[in-house]
Design a protein around this motif. Structure first.
Motif, PDB file in Angstrom:
ATOM      1  N   UNK A 137       0.652  -1.227  -0.009  1.00 39.65           N
ATOM      2  CA  UNK A 137      -0.032  -0.051  -0.054  1.00 39.65           C
ATOM      3  C   UNK A 137       0.923   1.145   0.042  1.00 39.65           C
ATOM      4  N   UNK A 138       0.335   2.424  -0.464  1.00 43.13           N
ATOM      5  CA  UNK A 138       0.915   3.737  -0.256  1.00 43.13           C
ATOM      6  C   UNK A 138       1.433   4.092   0.988  1.00 43.13           C
ATOM      7  N   UNK A 139       0.624   3.707   2.002  1.00 39.35           N
ATOM      8  CA  UNK A 139       0.853   3.914   3.162  1.00 39.35           C
ATOM      9  C   UNK A 139       1.357   2.679   3.984  1.00 39.35           C
ATOM     10  N   UNK A 140       2.520   2.879   4.424  1.00 39.09           N
ATOM     11  CA  UNK A 140       3.693   1.813   4.948  1.00 39.09           C
ATOM     12  C   UNK A 140       2.861   1.012   5.933  1.00 39.09           C
ATOM     13  N   UNK A 141       3.037  -0.473   5.678  1.00 34.64           N
ATOM     14  CA  UNK A 141       2.671  -1.268   7.105  1.00 34.64           C
ATOM     15  C   UNK A 141       3.557  -1.761   7.863  1.00 34.64           C
ATOM     16  N   UNK A 179       3.303 -11.648 -11.283  1.00 34.75           N
ATOM     17  CA  UNK A 179       2.139 -10.955 -12.073  1.00 34.75           C
ATOM     18  C   UNK A 179       1.857  -9.850 -11.037  1.00 34.75           C
ATOM     19  N   UNK A 180       1.789  -8.600 -11.763  1.00 35.53           N
ATOM     20  CA  UNK A 180       1.709  -7.524 -10.920  1.00 35.53           C
ATOM     21  C   UNK A 180       0.390  -6.532 -11.381  1.00 35.53           C
ATOM     22  N   UNK A 181      -0.393  -5.787 -10.342  1.00 36.28           N
ATOM     23  CA  UNK A 181      -1.210  -4.846 -10.795  1.00 36.28           C
ATOM     24  C   UNK A 181      -0.737  -3.449 -10.251  1.00 36.28           C
ATOM     25  N   UNK A 182      -0.467  -2.633 -11.161  1.00 36.35           N
ATOM     26  CA  UNK A 182       0.322  -1.334 -10.656  1.00 36.35           C
ATOM     27  C   UNK A 182      -0.767  -0.374 -10.557  1.00 36.35           C
ATOM     28  N   UNK A 183      -0.927   0.552  -9.631  1.00 40.68           N
ATOM     29  CA  UNK A 183      -2.056   1.666  -9.388  1.00 40.68           C
ATOM     30  C   UNK A 183      -1.081   3.105  -9.491  1.00 40.68           C
ATOM     31  N   UNK A 184      -1.370   3.884 -10.333  1.00 40.91           N
ATOM     32  CA  UNK A 184      -0.771   5.197 -10.428  1.00 40.91           C
ATOM     33  C   UNK A 184      -1.524   6.142 -11.023  1.00 40.91           C
ATOM     34  N   UNK A 185      -1.333   7.515 -10.487  1.00 40.62           N
ATOM     35  CA  UNK A 185      -1.979   8.643 -11.101  1.00 40.62           C
ATOM     36  C   UNK A 185      -0.831   9.203 -12.203  1.00 40.62           C
ATOM     37  N   UNK A 186       0.523   8.635 -12.172  1.00 35.65           N
ATOM     38  CA  UNK A 186       1.504   9.356 -12.938  1.00 35.65           C
ATOM     39  C   UNK A 186       1.303   8.554 -14.315  1.00 35.65           C
ATOM     40  N   UNK A 187       0.523   8.847 -15.265  1.00 31.94           N
ATOM     41  CA  UNK A 187       0.302   8.004 -16.462  1.00 31.94           C
ATOM     42  C   UNK A 187       1.588   7.811 -17.312  1.00 31.94           C
ATOM     43  N   UNK A 233       1.021  -9.434  -7.009  1.00 30.85           N
ATOM     44  CA  UNK A 233       1.412  -8.437  -6.073  1.00 30.85           C
ATOM     45  C   UNK A 233       0.523  -7.255  -6.640  1.00 30.85           C
ATOM     46  N   UNK A 234      -0.094  -6.474  -5.648  1.00 34.64           N
ATOM     47  CA  UNK A 234      -0.813  -4.993  -6.128  1.00 34.64           C
ATOM     48  C   UNK A 234       0.160  -4.067  -5.540  1.00 34.64           C
ATOM     49  N   UNK A 235       0.730  -3.312  -6.524  1.00 35.88           N
ATOM     50  CA  UNK A 235       1.179  -2.168  -5.876  1.00 35.88           C
ATOM     51  C   UNK A 235       0.581  -0.893  -6.085  1.00 35.88           C
ATOM     52  N   UNK A 236       0.032  -0.355  -5.053  1.00 42.86           N
ATOM     53  CA  UNK A 236      -0.827   0.877  -4.739  1.00 42.86           C
ATOM     54  C   UNK A 236      -0.030   2.427  -4.602  1.00 42.86           C
ATOM     55  N   UNK A 237       0.149   2.952  -5.595  1.00 36.13           N
ATOM     56  CA  UNK A 237       0.817   4.152  -5.771  1.00 36.13           C
ATOM     57  C   UNK A 237       2.284   4.022  -5.139  1.00 36.13           C
ATOM     58  N   UNK A 238       3.228   3.195  -5.655  1.00 35.32           N
ATOM     59  CA  UNK A 238       4.290   3.014  -4.932  1.00 35.32           C
ATOM     60  C   UNK A 238       5.428   3.854  -5.268  1.00 35.32           C
ATOM     61  N   UNK A 239       4.942   4.768  -6.217  1.00 44.92           N
ATOM     62  CA  UNK A 239       6.241   5.776  -6.369  1.00 44.92           C
ATOM     63  C   UNK A 239       5.682   7.345  -5.920  1.00 44.92           C
ATOM     64  N   UNK A 240       4.587   7.254  -5.074  1.00 47.15           N
ATOM     65  CA  UNK A 240       4.171   8.561  -4.638  1.00 47.15           C
ATOM     66  C   UNK A 240       5.262   9.371  -3.678  1.00 47.15           C
ATOM     67  N   UNK A 241       6.001   8.617  -2.955  1.00 44.25           N
ATOM     68  CA  UNK A 241       6.894   9.271  -2.054  1.00 44.25           C
ATOM     69  C   UNK A 241       8.432   9.096  -2.190  1.00 44.25           C
ATOM     70  N   UNK A 242       8.764   8.611  -3.667  1.00 43.10           N
ATOM     71  CA  UNK A 242      10.041   8.447  -4.049  1.00 43.10           C
ATOM     72  C   UNK A 242      10.648   9.610  -5.078  1.00 43.10           C
ATOM     73  N   UNK A 243      11.801   9.687  -4.924  1.00 51.73           N
ATOM     74  CA  UNK A 243      12.472  10.714  -5.897  1.00 51.73           C
ATOM     75  C   UNK A 243      12.860   9.928  -7.255  1.00 51.73           C
ATOM     76  N   UNK A 244      13.051  10.599  -8.355  1.00 55.73           N
ATOM     77  CA  UNK A 244      13.346   9.995  -9.367  1.00 55.73           C
ATOM     78  C   UNK A 244      14.412   8.984  -9.620  1.00 55.73           C
ATOM     79  N   UNK A 245      15.467   8.896  -9.060  1.00 54.99           N
ATOM     80  CA  UNK A 245      16.427   7.634  -9.206  1.00 54.99           C
ATOM     81  C   UNK A 245      15.701   6.527  -8.268  1.00 54.99           C
ATOM     82  N   UNK A 246      15.128   6.963  -7.369  1.00 54.04           N
ATOM     83  CA  UNK A 246      14.660   5.557  -6.342  1.00 54.04           C
ATOM     84  C   UNK A 246      13.298   5.109  -7.412  1.00 54.04           C
TER      85      UNK A 246
END
Length: 501
Positions: A89-93, A195-203, A165-178
């Motif tokens: 999730x976008x919010x770490x567990x 297999x992955x499902x990738x959710x992002x607002x960055x098209x 694996x579902x990746x929910x907004x995984x890049x929201x808090x990362x910078x470019x190199x990360x």
């Protein structure tokens, strides 16, 4: 999209209602084995509800979920779900007070009897090595950076045996190199058959890392397509129902001699930043840009009193608030949108009206009592001004989509008509339309005479700024006037150029 083999994951004709709200309406998704499949849509489109159904947290009212052609486990069979699917999730567990090894094997440290800590760390090292995560198994998880915690969550998810694996907004808090390192890790996992499902607002990220994309809009499935067959404008049109352009910054001139409403003089804080001077005038929007290690977030959080500088002075509207004291800073006339809306932005169980009017509660009644009628009236105006999609002012903020919750955070920041505004990553994890509303609210505040500091990792956000102050490794290295080119700004942010040409 025609499938040549049994899909790895399929949701068929799924409908889910929450009272009068239909969160999913005969929607579905088909994900082929070994592909990275994007799920995109505006806030409130139904993405989060589908995730909760694909992970077994919610039971659909109608429809079914299949894994490799077989029906999904019952909702009560949590172990069965963990063997099929995992979500990062976008919010770490991750639990910060436990070690990396303890987080990896939480509640399964041993079969029977006392825990063998040496064996546990050995199992953790083997797992981390298997998925290329370079982290000490004995280290406290709270000491890890955002990127390391995310990789830890991915390794933990895979350790249950799930190959989806579902990746929910995984890049929201990362910078470019990360972000690029994360994409390299995703490509490596795909090569291993994950297999992955990738959710992002960055098209743009969808085109970088995904093979297929599904669009949801208004709780319905709109289309599924191969990424390389779907032009950008058609993808945006599918999400919005029309061809939506990016936010167009307004033409604005800062008045000559406008007073200074926010300033920092010789601010330093440990290794985060050093000797920073910053001046913001009334009606001016100043951007703060830089990589994740630049110090821009630490500087912004010092301006609002979340952090106390080791040296230097912050002035707000002619007053010097107590260092490290948010209340003192707000009383001086500053509004604040924090980086993490979940942690610092709102109280999820409180209503929209209660959250949005917290800074002005003392003005909504007499003798220390808040008038419900006054609070509701003010909240209704905020809902209208920021087009918050809600059942009404009494709805808990925790029930809203991410974009609408962020609008409530913005409403709270603007509630007392602040003279200065500090906004950190306001459009992180929100859709195109919500971005337009949020950035428009910052420009509205500037037109009313507020001075604003806008911290963002998004170049499009920074286009509304009159100038952008770029930080690199804790120091201000350049100030770029409005009208910059992407390549120019990115070069300075990444340390390619740290001086005037």
């Amino acid at each position: 999209m025609q499938q040549t083999a049994t899909p790895a994951v399929e949701a068929r004709s799924v409908t889910k209602r929450f009272g009068p709200t239909t969160a999913l309406d005969d929607a579905g998704i088909v994900i082929s084995e070994g592909e990275t499949h994007a799920l995109v849509g505006r806030n409130g489109a139904g993405k989060s509800t589908l995730v909760s159904i694909l992970t077994g947290l919610q039971r659909p009212d109608e429809g079914e979920v299949l894994f490799a052609g077989a029906p999904a486990p019952s909702v009560a069979d949590r172990d069965g779900w963990r063997r099929q699917v995992a979500c990062v999730y976008q919010k770490s567990t991750i639990i910060p007070t436990l070690t990396v090894a303890e987080n990896l094997f939480l509640n399964r440290q041993s079969g029977h009897g006392p825990i063998n800590w040496r064996s546990l760390r050995g199992r953790a090292r083997d797992l981390l090595d298997q998925y290329g995560v370079d982290v000490d198994a004995g280290r406290l998880a709270g000491e890890l950076d955002v990127e390391q915690r995310q990789l830890l969550e991915i390794a933990r998810a895979l350790s249950f045996g799930a190959r989806f694996i579902i990746l929910d907004e995984p890049t929201a808090r990362l910078d470019g190199p990360a972000i690029e390192r994360l994409f390299e890790r995703m490509r490596a996992l795909r090569a291993q058959g994950v297999t992955m499902m990738f959710i992002s607002h960055h098209l743009e990220e969808v085109y970088q890392v995904c093979q297929s994309v599904t669009v949801f809009r208004d709780a319905r499935h709109i289309l599924t397509s191969a990424v390389d067959r779907l032009p950008h404008d058609e993808l945006v049109a599918a999400m919005t129902g029309e061809a939506a352009a990016g936010y167009q910054a307004r033409s604005r001139t800062v008045a000559t001699g406008a007073p200074v409403v926010l300033s920092a003089e010789k601010l330093s804080l440990g290794e985060r930043y050093r000797d920073v001077d910053l001046t913001v005038h009334a009606g001016e929007i100043v951007g703060l840009a830089g990589s994740g290690s630049s110090g821009k977030i630490g500087l912004a959080e010092t301006l609002v009193g979340l952090l106390a500088a080791d040296a230097g002075t912050v002035t707000v509207n002619g007053r010097t608030p107590k260092p490290g004291d948010v209340t003192s800073t707000l009383r001086a006339g500053l509004g604040f949108v924090p980086e993490d809306r979940h942690k610092e932005g709102f109280v999820p169980l409180l209503s929209i009206a209660e959250n949005a009017t917290l800074p002005i509660a003392h003005k909504l009644g007499r003798f220390g009592a808040v008038s419900p009628a006054l609070r509701r009236a003010r909240a209704e105006r905020m809902i209208e001004d920021l087009t918050i999609k809600t059942t009404g002012p009494s709805q808990p903020v925790g029930d809203l989509s991410g974009g609408n919750a962020q609008k409530v955070v913005m409403a709270r920041a603007l509630a007392d008509d602040p003279k200065a505004l500090v906004v950190i990553n306001p459009t992180s994890g929100v859709d195109v339309r919500a971005k337009q509303v949020l950035l428009g609210a910052v420009e509205d505040a500037a037109e009313r005479g507020a001075g604003a500091v806008l911290v963002s990792d998004e170049l499009d956000d920074l286009r509304i700024c009159d100038r952008v102050v770029v930080m690199f490794h804790g120091r201000v290295v350049k100030e770029v006037p409005r009208g910059w080119a992407d390549a120019e700004l990115v070069a300075v942010m990444e340390g390619v150029s740290t001086h005037d040409d």
